[in-house]
Structures are given as C-alpha cells and as structure tokens.
Write a protein that holds these residues in place. Structure first.
Motif, PDB file in Angstrom:
ATOM      1  N   ILE A 300       0.805  -1.317  -0.089  1.00  0.00           N
ATOM      2  CA  ILE A 300      -0.061   0.146  -0.074  1.00  0.00           C
ATOM      3  C   ILE A 300       0.916   1.198  -0.034  1.00  0.00           C
ATOM      4  CG2 ILE A 300      -1.829   1.363   1.149  1.00  0.00           C
ATOM      5  CD1 ILE A 300      -2.981  -1.201   0.106  1.00  0.00           C
ATOM      6  N   GLU A 301       1.894   1.193   0.737  1.00  0.00           N
ATOM      7  CA  GLU A 301       2.726   2.475   0.854  1.00  0.00           C
ATOM      8  C   GLU A 301       3.555   2.389  -0.440  1.00  0.00           C
ATOM      9  OE1 GLU A 301       6.739   3.918   3.626  1.00  0.00           O
ATOM     10  OE2 GLU A 301       5.577   1.858   4.103  1.00  0.00           O
ATOM     11  N   LYS A 302       3.895   1.659  -1.201  1.00  0.00           N
ATOM     12  CA  LYS A 302       4.515   1.637  -2.302  1.00  0.00           C
ATOM     13  C   LYS A 302       3.635   2.116  -3.393  1.00  0.00           C
ATOM     14  CE  LYS A 302       8.269  -1.573  -1.837  1.00  0.00           C
ATOM     15  NZ  LYS A 302       8.855  -3.034  -2.417  1.00  0.00           N
ATOM     16  N   VAL A 303       2.324   1.700  -3.412  1.00  0.00           N
ATOM     17  CA  VAL A 303       1.593   2.347  -4.403  1.00  0.00           C
ATOM     18  C   VAL A 303       1.237   3.781  -4.404  1.00  0.00           C
ATOM     19  CG1 VAL A 303      -1.019   2.021  -5.146  1.00  0.00           C
ATOM     20  CG2 VAL A 303       0.511  -0.051  -4.871  1.00  0.00           C
ATOM     21  N   ARG A 304       0.827   4.147  -2.988  1.00  0.00           N
ATOM     22  CA  ARG A 304       0.544   5.587  -2.580  1.00  0.00           C
ATOM     23  C   ARG A 304       1.890   6.403  -2.976  1.00  0.00           C
ATOM     24  NH1 ARG A 304      -3.507   4.214   1.667  1.00  0.00           N
ATOM     25  NH2 ARG A 304      -5.486   4.124   0.476  1.00  0.00           N
ATOM     26  N   ALA A 305       2.990   5.883  -2.831  1.00  0.00           N
ATOM     27  CA  ALA A 305       4.038   6.809  -3.275  1.00  0.00           C
ATOM     28  C   ALA A 305       4.324   6.886  -4.645  1.00  0.00           C
ATOM     29  CB  ALA A 305       5.453   6.048  -2.734  1.00  0.00           C
ATOM     30  N   ALA A 306       3.889   5.726  -5.427  1.00  0.00           N
ATOM     31  CA  ALA A 306       4.170   6.094  -7.015  1.00  0.00           C
ATOM     32  C   ALA A 306       2.787   6.748  -7.458  1.00  0.00           C
ATOM     33  CB  ALA A 306       4.299   4.688  -7.551  1.00  0.00           C
ATOM     34  N   ILE A 307       1.692   6.377  -6.914  1.00  0.00           N
ATOM     35  CA  ILE A 307       0.607   6.931  -7.474  1.00  0.00           C
ATOM     36  C   ILE A 307      -0.364   7.732  -6.326  1.00  0.00           C
ATOM     37  CG2 ILE A 307      -1.558   6.276  -9.042  1.00  0.00           C
ATOM     38  CD1 ILE A 307      -0.211   3.756  -9.329  1.00  0.00           C
ATOM     39  N   PRO A 308      -0.213   8.922  -5.760  1.00  0.00           N
ATOM     40  CA  PRO A 308      -0.598   9.674  -4.797  1.00  0.00           C
ATOM     41  C   PRO A 308      -2.032   9.680  -4.748  1.00  0.00           C
ATOM     42  CG  PRO A 308       1.046  10.795  -5.620  1.00  0.00           C
ATOM     43  CD  PRO A 308       1.034   9.718  -6.748  1.00  0.00           C
ATOM     44  N   HIS A 309      -2.768   9.724  -5.654  1.00  0.00           N
ATOM     45  CA  HIS A 309      -4.304   9.662  -5.637  1.00  0.00           C
ATOM     46  C   HIS A 309      -4.966   8.255  -5.955  1.00  0.00           C
ATOM     47  CE1 HIS A 309      -4.407  14.067  -5.203  1.00  0.00           C
ATOM     48  NE2 HIS A 309      -3.711  14.222  -6.238  1.00  0.00           N
ATOM     49  N   ALA A 310      -4.443   7.321  -5.800  1.00  0.00           N
ATOM     50  CA  ALA A 310      -4.701   5.883  -6.231  1.00  0.00           C
ATOM     51  C   ALA A 310      -5.781   5.721  -4.962  1.00  0.00           C
ATOM     52  CB  ALA A 310      -3.798   4.932  -5.999  1.00  0.00           C
ATOM     53  N   ALA A 311      -7.035   5.282  -5.580  1.00  0.00           N
ATOM     54  CA  ALA A 311      -8.204   4.533  -4.573  1.00  0.00           C
ATOM     55  C   ALA A 311      -7.823   3.146  -4.547  1.00  0.00           C
ATOM     56  CB  ALA A 311      -9.562   5.029  -5.362  1.00  0.00           C
ATOM     57  N   ILE A 312      -7.796   2.771  -3.306  1.00  0.00           N
ATOM     58  CA  ILE A 312      -7.677   1.340  -3.045  1.00  0.00           C
ATOM     59  C   ILE A 312      -8.596   0.831  -2.116  1.00  0.00           C
ATOM     60  CG2 ILE A 312      -5.942  -0.192  -2.007  1.00  0.00           C
ATOM     61  CD1 ILE A 312      -3.533   1.793  -2.177  1.00  0.00           C
ATOM     62  N   SER A 313      -9.079  -0.439  -2.711  1.00  0.00           N
ATOM     63  CA  SER A 313     -10.264  -1.084  -2.178  1.00  0.00           C
ATOM     64  C   SER A 313      -9.843  -2.233  -1.664  1.00  0.00           C
ATOM     65  CB  SER A 313     -11.569  -0.912  -2.963  1.00  0.00           C
ATOM     66  OG  SER A 313     -11.132  -1.729  -4.156  1.00  0.00           O
ATOM     67  N   THR A 314     -10.623  -3.188  -0.863  1.00  0.00           N
ATOM     68  CA  THR A 314     -10.300  -4.599  -0.521  1.00  0.00           C
ATOM     69  C   THR A 314     -11.376  -5.554  -0.062  1.00  0.00           C
ATOM     70  OG1 THR A 314      -8.497  -5.518   0.940  1.00  0.00           O
ATOM     71  CG2 THR A 314     -10.209  -3.775   1.900  1.00  0.00           C
ATOM     72  N   ASP A 315     -11.153  -6.790   0.238  1.00  0.00           N
ATOM     73  CA  ASP A 315     -11.973  -7.538   0.671  1.00  0.00           C
ATOM     74  C   ASP A 315     -11.654  -8.068   2.082  1.00  0.00           C
ATOM     75  OD1 ASP A 315     -13.356  -7.752  -1.800  1.00  0.00           O
ATOM     76  OD2 ASP A 315     -12.302  -9.501  -2.304  1.00  0.00           O
TER      77      ASP A 315
END
Length: 505
Positions: A300-315
C-alpha cells in the motif's frame, strides 16, 4: 395469452434468460453463454420475463454456505411453470454445477442440462441433445477445453468490456473452493489478449477490465514473472483505449514492476482492489494466505508513493475460525492505516468442501455479527473522510449506464472517475451518452458516492458513446423476435496457416 403462447410469440424464435450469481468471472462467463445462445438462434427474453423464457440458464456460484439452497429454491419455483409448458428447458452451469454434478438432477429431475466451468461452449449442443433424447444431459469437463475468449459474446455494455487473461488458481486458501472447481491457472498468450482488446476497441469499447482469479499471477503458466506488467504497458500502446483496470490481484504476486507499470502507463487507472481478508498474521497463516500484515501495508505504501491519488479497495472476512478479539483488532488497525476508499466486508460462512469448514474454533454468529458491525462502522467513517478530500477537485468521468438509480428523479447523470469513484453530476444541456467523457467539479461527498452539483463545463463525445448510441438505435429499430445482430468479439479467428492461442481455457 397463456405462458406457453408468450414464450413462443417472439417471432417464432426460442427465447432465453441467463441468471448469474457470484464473481466477475461468472458475469463474463454469462456474456459468453448469452453469445452462444444467440449464435445458435435464440433471442433474449424481454426484461421482467421472470421465468417466461424457453430456456433458463443458471450460472451458479459455490462460495457461500447456502448457495445450493438458493439454487434449489429457484429451481423449485420453476418446476410448476415447466410442467405447464412443454418444450421449456432449464440448464445449470458454473461452480456449483462443477461441484455437485449428478446431485442436481437427482434433487431437481426437471433440469435438462448440467455443465461445468470448463465446458460452457457446449451449452447449445447439450440443450439440443436433451431435447432430442428427452433426457437430462450432464457433462462436466475435468479440465479446460478452450479459452472462453474464443466463444461468441453478448456484451452487456457497448463502452466497457471484460477481458479474461487467465483462468484457474494455484493458491490453496483454506476458505476458498474456487481452485478445486476452476482448476490450476492457465494463462492466455499475450498476443491473443491484445488482439481481443484491439478488436474491442475497434468496436467502440474505451474501457477494459483484465480478469483473472489472481490476475497479477499472470505469467506463472507461461514462465514470465513480469508478464503482467508487460501486458499493462502493452495496453498503453493501443490507440483509443482510454481506461484499463484489473481485478483481482493477490498481495503475494504484487511486485514492484507492476506498481511501476501502473504509475507509468497513462491509461492504467489509479485504482487498486487488493484483498486483505485479515489483518492478523495468525489468521492469515490459518487461511494459507502467503503474506503478512507488514508485507500488505508495504505494498500500500509503495502504491501511494508512486500513485498519490490512487483509490485502494479491499475484501475482508470477519469471524474466520479461531479469530480472537486480538486478531480482529489487528484487522481494524490495518483498515485504519491503509485507509481504503472502499471495503467489501463479509461474515465468514462455511464453504462446503473447504478445509476451513472443518476447522476447530468456529465463531458464534453473535460474535461475528458484532465484529462485522464494528468493522463496517469504521470503514464507513474512513470512506466518508477519504471522499471528502475529493470536494473541490476537478474529475474526469466516463458516463455510465444504470449506475444512478435516482438519476431520473434528481435530473442527474452518473459516471465513474478514473479512480472508479461513483459521481452523480448535473445533467448538461447538450446530449451526453454512456461512454462519453465529462469534466466536473466535486461539491459534496457521501461515504459511497460524490456529487457535482454545478454546471458540467466540458463534454467530450467519444467513439464509445457512438457505439452505445448505435447499439440502442439498432435495438429500437428491430421488431421483436429479431436478433440484435451484435458482432462477436474476442481474438480474431486464427489464420489457416499459423493458428494462434494455446487451445486451452
């Protein structure tokens, strides 16, 4: 007019209805089943037919404890209708059919066809054989016969499409029966996938979603660990393809090259759905999930660093056997740290045939319910807070069809932002069609949607909107009983000399 007359009055052509349960893979399989039936001369039954079709197909799911009860309840409801209508046929396919096989015909002898997850292409043949021989046909293939992409398709959307890149799963999660029913992972060749995407774009599709049981494990069957990131980058080179999404990835296979491909490929959307299931290392181990809390939060940390506005969802599953209050608190802590835009939360229920169903430490329903309510309340709070951050932002939306249930009364339209957030916006003066793109400013946030109540300053008509309009004009112009004439999609037929594709599904 009797029900028999209604079923036979559509231009003398037999009608069909497909009822779908379960995941996106099943939804996509149902598009194939509809395409197969239309290719065989059937016509889709009118909306609201409610069992008044000549052929009714159940595409089933087996991941819930009461999945079979739901199926047999629906079959029981159709039994008297079928008794009154000679020639009506009922078919059962999908994961529950793969699991229960002959049991279905024993419990519901009025069923005509039972087929599995590996041989959906046989449905028209099995229906005809059952009609001619006047006895039930049960055919369950043990392995994939052909990739579904080779089959005709009746897509539900003119502007967005699913594309399967693999089928099956190599994991052994103790709560999941899918690997036993869908088999080991089989990957399509990259060239076949890209050919299908290009064919879809040529028909007007502007958004595709890559599908796989563990979509980012793609490449394990063809021996290329970076195959998925390469596929994402290749999709970025297809003219006219505006949006690329994928579901569902597995944290085990989520590598840095995939994050880089997402960040560096403009048409790959800033959205990620990545199942957590539990925040407790102890529970994750019992689930046989091959990652732990630290690894998950690191992604999650790496994704947000590379794509600051990413919306992350989960199960997330609540109440897995043996889950303690401390384990559950670990899940809540991960939810607080990850700050998911959305979470699909489930109370654990036994999946017959899975190891977890036989585990000690089954949690009382009352305890599971209480934990579930706490988790939902926390996630609602976070979703709302994250959505409030969108207020004042200008977002690009792809106009959607059927996403806003109150649009008619509110005089709004609805669309999806690049990060997949649902936005209801003021209907502009100029015509806007599903598939077109608009730019709006967000004025209000709720936990599950956003509002853009001001004017819509920019409307871009697209080829996807043209495709939607063309489909609906053709549909309105054709008399009842005439097939829609939708083109088949998928990878082009192989040339006589150099056939492509691996020949398995």
């Amino acid at each position: 007019m009797s029900s028999i007359d209604r079923s036979q009055s559509v231009g003398g052509t037999r009608t069909y209805e497909v009822r779908t349960y379960g995941c996106q893979m099943n939804v996509h399989d149902s598009e194939r089943l509809s395409g197969l039936l239309e290719d065989a001369g059937y016509v889709r039954a009118p909306e609201g037919a409610d069992g008044d079709a000549d052929v009714i197909v159940f595409n089933t799911c087996a991941v819930r404890e009461n999945a079979d009860n739901k199926l047999y309840g629906n079959l029981g409801h159709l039994a008297p209708k079928k008794a009154q209508r000679p020639g009506m046929q009922i078919a059962v396919g999908g994961c529950l059919a793969q699991k229960d096989r002959d049991t279905i015909v024993k419990r519901a002898p009025w069923v005509d066809v039972v087929f599995g997850t590996h041989n959906i292409g046989k449905l028209p043949v099995l229906l005809e054989r059952a009609r001619v021989q006047e006895e039930a046909q049960v055919e369950i293939a043990e392995s994939l016969e052909a990739f579904p992409s080779t089959l005709p398709t009746r897509r539900e959307s003119a502007y967005a499409a699913w594309v399967s890149i693999s089928v099956g799963c190599n994991n052994t999660c103790t709560f999941c029966i899918v690997p036993a029913l869908r088999g080991k992972e089989k990957d399509r060749r990259p060239g076949d996938i890209l050919a299908e995407v290009e064919a879809l774009v040529a028909e007007g599709v502007s958004e595709i979603t890559l599908l796989g049981q563990n979509v980012n494990a793609y490449g394990s069957d063809i021996g290329d660990r970076e195959a998925f990131s390469k596929l994402l980058r290749a999709c970025g080179n297809i003219d006219g393809l505006e949006r690329v999404r994928f579901t569902s990835p597995h944290p085990r296979d989520f590598t840095d090259d995939v994050i880089a491909a997402m960040a560096e490929t403009p048409n790959v959307m800033p959205q990620l759905h990545m199942p957590l299931q539990s925040g407790s290392d102890t529970v994750l181990k019992a689930m046989r999930r091959s990652y732990r809390q630290e690894r998950y939060l690191g992604i999650i940390e790496k994704v947000r660093a590379a794509i600051p506005h990413a919306a992350i969802s989960t199960d997330i599953i609540v109440g897995f056997p043996g889950e303690t209050e401390e384990d559950f608190e670990q899940t809540l802590q991960v939810v607080r740290e990850a700050r998911f835009a959305q979470a699909f939360t489930f109370q654990y229920s036994k999946r017959p045939g899975t190891p977890a169903a036989e585990m000690d430490g089954q949690i009382p329903k009352k305890v599971v319910q209480e934990r579930y309510e706490r988790l939902v309340a926390l996630q609602e709070e976070i979703s709302w807070e994250e959505n409030k951050k969108q207020v004042g932002r200008t977002l690009e939306l792809m106009v959607a069809e059927g996403e806003g249930r109150k649009d008619d009364t509110t005089h709004r339209l609805s669309g999806r932002a690049r990060d997949s957030r649902l936005v209801h916006f003021t209907k502009p003066e100029q015509e806007v069609r599903p598939g077109d793109v608009v730019t709006v400013e967000i004025t209000y946030a709720a936990p599950h949607h956003l509002l853009a109540e001001g004017p819509t300053p920019d409307v871009r008509r697209t080829r996807a909107g043209d495709a939607w309009e063309k489909r609906n004009v053709e549909k309105a112009a054709r008399p009842a009983g005439v097939m829609l004439g939708l083109p088949k999609i998928g990878a082009p037929e192989p040339q006589p000399v150099a056939a492509s594709g691996c020949g398995c599904d």
